[in-house]
Design an enzyme around this catalytic site. Structure first.
Site, PDB file in Angstrom:
ATOM      1  N   HIS A  67      31.402  30.822  35.002  1.00  0.00           N
ATOM      2  CA  HIS A  67      31.592  31.708  36.396  1.00  0.00           C
ATOM      3  C   HIS A  67      31.000  30.991  37.330  1.00  0.00           C
ATOM      4  CE1 HIS A  67      27.127  32.506  35.556  1.00  0.00           C
ATOM      5  NE2 HIS A  67      26.946  32.944  37.013  1.00  0.00           N
ATOM      6  N   ASP A 112      30.587  32.256  28.176  1.00  0.00           N
ATOM      7  CA  ASP A 112      30.448  31.826  29.754  1.00  0.00           C
ATOM      8  C   ASP A 112      29.943  30.190  29.756  1.00  0.00           C
ATOM      9  OD1 ASP A 112      30.157  31.769  32.489  1.00  0.00           O
ATOM     10  OD2 ASP A 112      28.323  32.988  32.526  1.00  0.00           O
ATOM     11  N   GLY A 202      21.599  31.124  41.313  1.00  0.00           N
ATOM     12  CA  GLY A 202      21.365  29.672  41.507  1.00  0.00           C
ATOM     13  C   GLY A 202      20.914  28.707  40.495  1.00  0.00           C
ATOM     14  N   SER A 204      22.276  29.799  37.263  1.00  0.00           N
ATOM     15  CA  SER A 204      23.461  29.776  36.305  1.00  0.00           C
ATOM     16  C   SER A 204      23.771  28.451  35.994  1.00  0.00           C
ATOM     17  CB  SER A 204      24.603  30.501  36.984  1.00  0.00           C
ATOM     18  OG  SER A 204      24.141  31.893  36.868  1.00  0.00           O
ATOM     19  N   GLY A 205      24.389  28.314  34.718  1.00  0.00           N
ATOM     20  CA  GLY A 205      24.997  26.898  34.180  1.00  0.00           C
ATOM     21  C   GLY A 205      23.883  26.092  33.621  1.00  0.00           C
TER      22      GLY A 205
HETATM   23  N1  ARG Z   1      24.674  34.872  37.676  1.00  0.00           N
HETATM   24  C1  ARG Z   1      23.557  34.172  38.203  1.00  0.00           C
HETATM   25  C2  ARG Z   1      23.883  32.739  38.796  1.00  0.00           C
HETATM   26  O1  ARG Z   1      25.285  32.359  38.858  1.00  0.00           O
HETATM   27  C3  ARG Z   1      22.440  33.953  37.062  1.00  0.00           C
HETATM   28  C4  ARG Z   1      21.676  35.104  37.006  1.00  0.00           C
HETATM   29  C5  ARG Z   1      20.624  34.947  35.889  1.00  0.00           C
HETATM   30  N2  ARG Z   1      19.964  36.154  36.011  1.00  0.00           N
HETATM   31  C6  ARG Z   1      18.925  36.583  35.303  1.00  0.00           C
HETATM   32  N3  ARG Z   1      18.180  37.507  35.485  1.00  0.00           N
HETATM   33  N4  ARG Z   1      18.273  36.012  34.328  1.00  0.00           N
HETATM   34  O2  ARG Z   1      23.188  31.982  39.266  1.00  0.00           O
END
Ligand code: ARG
Length: 255
Positions: A67, A112, A202, A204-205
């Site tokens: 994503h 993902d 931020g 993520s990944g």
């Molecule tokens: N989707 C978010 C991103 O793109 C990461 C979310 C992680 N959230 C969490 N509550 N652990 O950065």
């Protein structure tokens, strides 16, 4: 132009629950020392904006979340490795991504995962990936760590940081995770939480990792959550040693 991916909007209750902290990305994280997590990568656009994390898995490859790079477009995509303070351009490397590989099984937040092929080698020390025999690292209650440059409060970028931070978490069972994360795909996901600590927008990944025989082993990839650090809402991570994800990584990168 990239934006930090946002899974679910921040809520007023989340803001009330997460106390203001000082430096350090990740909600209620601890600022990392230089070189503490040498495998950490920042995904950036041409302007130098860090919109996601990643992990160096070999000199030529960075693992991240699908994503973060949904359109698989490498045109304006760079990774920064070997840097803890993103504002300090005197350390580490900024490397062009030559090609993006999104896991073809990625759908509805499951699987993902994506791989970034680097145009030049990174000298950063790679992280080992969990394999089929490493399920003990993701047993309920097992200690894990997440690191990133993402938001320190669930406010969509208002409180992000240049300083890499980390939080020590514990693995949450698939059953408990699915109670609040509706649609959670247990075979390809692993969840983790700790009181008022979490990855956030931020991050993520980036990697979720355990320590085995003194060495970090990546068990997850930051994927999604309901806001950040809400009690009873664990963060969801792609499961690196899921059979499809692990064999897809090997088939694309050789790792
Ligand atoms: N989707 C978010 C991103 O793109 C990461 C979310 C992680 N959230 C969490 N509550 N652990 O950065």
């Amino acid at each position: 132009m990239y934006r930090k991916a946002i899974a679910v909007l921040a809520t007023a209750s989340a803001l009330a629950l997460a106390p203001l902290t000082g430096a350090g990305a990740v909600v209620n994280g601890t600022t990392a020392a230089a070189g503490q997590f040498p495998f950490m990568a920042s995904l950036q656009d041409g302007s130098g904006f860090s919109f996601c994390g990643g992990s160096v898995i070999s000199s030529g490859w960075v693992l991240t979340a699908a994503h973060c790079v949904p359109d698989a477009d490498a045109t304006d995509l760079y990774v920064v490795t070997g840097r803890t303070d993103l504002a300090d351009a005197s350390t580490g490397q900024r490397i062009k991504v030559s090609k993006v590989f999104v896991n073809p099984a990625y759908a509805n937040s499951a699987h993902d995962s994506a791989l970034l092929e680097l145009a030049a080698p990174t000298t950063a020390t790679p992280i080992a990936l969990a394999g089929a025999a490493d399920d003990d690292l993701e047993a309920t209650g097992a200690p894990v760590t997440v690191a990133g440059w993402g938001d320190t409060l669930p406010t969509m970028g208002l409180f992000s940081s240049n300083q890499l931070a980390y939080a020590d978490l514990k693995v949450v069972s698939d059953g408990e995770c699915g109670q609040t994360n509706l649609g959670f795909d247990a075979p390809t996901g692993v969840c983790a939480a700790a009181l008022l600590k979490d990855s956030c927008q931020g991050d993520s990944g980036g990697p979720l990792f355990a320590t085995k025989a003194g060495r970090p082993v990546q068990v997850g990839i930051v994927s999604y959550g309901q806001s950040c650090a809400l009690p009873k809402f664990p963060g969801v991570y792609s499961e690196v040693n899921n059979g499809q994800i692990r064999s897809w990584i090997t088939s694309v990168s050789g790792v």
